[in-house]
Design a protein around this motif. Sequence first.
Motif, PDB file in Angstrom:
ATOM      1  N   HIS A 275      -8.441   2.805 -12.050  1.00 16.64           N
ATOM      2  CA  HIS A 275      -8.671   1.880 -10.712  1.00 16.64           C
ATOM      3  C   HIS A 275      -9.869   0.221 -10.650  1.00 16.64           C
ATOM      4  O   HIS A 275      -9.524  -0.138 -10.320  1.00 16.64           O
ATOM      5  N   TYR A 295       0.127   8.557 -12.717  1.00 22.42           N
ATOM      6  CA  TYR A 295       0.605   9.457 -11.501  1.00 22.42           C
ATOM      7  C   TYR A 295       1.787  10.120 -11.737  1.00 22.42           C
ATOM      8  O   TYR A 295       1.491  10.824 -10.915  1.00 22.42           O
ATOM      9  N   ASP A 300       2.910  12.330  -9.581  1.00 19.56           N
ATOM     10  CA  ASP A 300       2.279  12.131  -7.965  1.00 19.56           C
ATOM     11  C   ASP A 300       3.181  10.597  -7.868  1.00 19.56           C
ATOM     12  O   ASP A 300       2.408  10.353  -7.787  1.00 19.56           O
ATOM     13  N   ARG A 302       4.008   9.201  -5.112  1.00 19.02           N
ATOM     14  CA  ARG A 302       3.682   8.946  -3.703  1.00 19.02           C
ATOM     15  C   ARG A 302       2.490   7.427  -3.936  1.00 19.02           C
ATOM     16  O   ARG A 302       2.611   7.068  -3.178  1.00 19.02           O
ATOM     17  N   SER A 303       1.200   8.731  -4.430  1.00 21.39           N
ATOM     18  CA  SER A 303       0.358   7.612  -5.091  1.00 21.39           C
ATOM     19  C   SER A 303       0.545   6.824  -6.075  1.00 21.39           C
ATOM     20  O   SER A 303      -0.218   5.429  -6.232  1.00 21.39           O
ATOM     21  N   ALA A 307      -0.725   2.965  -5.156  1.00 22.18           N
ATOM     22  CA  ALA A 307      -1.070   2.298  -6.268  1.00 22.18           C
ATOM     23  C   ALA A 307      -0.721   0.904  -6.461  1.00 22.18           C
ATOM     24  O   ALA A 307      -1.002  -0.481  -6.354  1.00 22.18           O
TER      25      ALA A 307
END
Length: 319
Positions: A275, A295, A300, A302-303, A307
């Motif tokens: 990030h 992720y 994950d 969804r993340s 992103a």
Amino acid sequence: AHPSDYYPCHLAAAAALHNGQLDRAEAMASRAVALAPTEAHVLRTYASVAFARKEWAVGLERLAPLVELGEAGLALATEVVFAYRDTPDLLERYFETGPRRTVSGYQWLLQHREHDAATRLLVWARSHHPEDVEVAEELVAAWASDREAAESLERLSVTALARGGLIEDAIEAQRWQRVGYLAQGHLLRQQGRPFEAWHMFKEADVLDDSRAVQPALAATQTLLDAKRWDLLDTQVDRLEEVARERPWVLAQVFYVRSHLAESQGDNRAAIGHMHRALIFSPGHRQFLGRVESLYAQAGDSRSAEIARQRHSGGSEVTP
């Protein structure tokens, strides 16, 4: 006359040039230059008018003071001459005047994704300016990953190291030695000898701290490709040291730190570093793909999608 009086003349010249009113453009540009002889955009228009009138020698002459204004003026002059690149011999007449112009032309071609043309220009420049170390250095970078250019890269390395041993000026000698070590490093990397390549890049690094980004980046990437985590931690510290607030280099620093964290089983830190890399290089495709992959490894999805949406507005081109 007031210093700003040139501005309406320049605007009138630019408008007339755009509308094909070349006599009026010439008159207005001449007035603007008389009032502001060192204003870069005025000089650019002044040269452009001459080229539009097919007065090629005059146009080249008018570019000379623009080139002398420094990097910004040189970039504008390069932009002007490439607008008339189909004119026979014009580019050669412009570039043969000095290697600085050629390097600027090379960078312009790279920015416009004309990579083959960029390399051809450097090869031409090398034959016309064999004594110029900056042209040699750019050529090493152009050939760094090209296995078909390995023999040329080796010849350049030998020439550079020999020249570095003959030149009396210590600074110039070190610059040539640096080029030779960089070329050797890239050759060794192509041959699958990363540890030896890393040593060559480190030798190049210490020879000129003001130009250490390229060898430090090459050394870091070499260790990353070889997954030499034991050496990479210290090497990426060196890359961060020489980055000097260059966003694209800092992006690479955090990209590498992400891999280091992943190698240590710290997925959360790896994501955090990515990030930060995307802050310095938004929308970078390789970085985005890595964030999504990390992720996904963490389960994950969804993340990963968030992103991708969050960082998708920037450049997709690797520096």
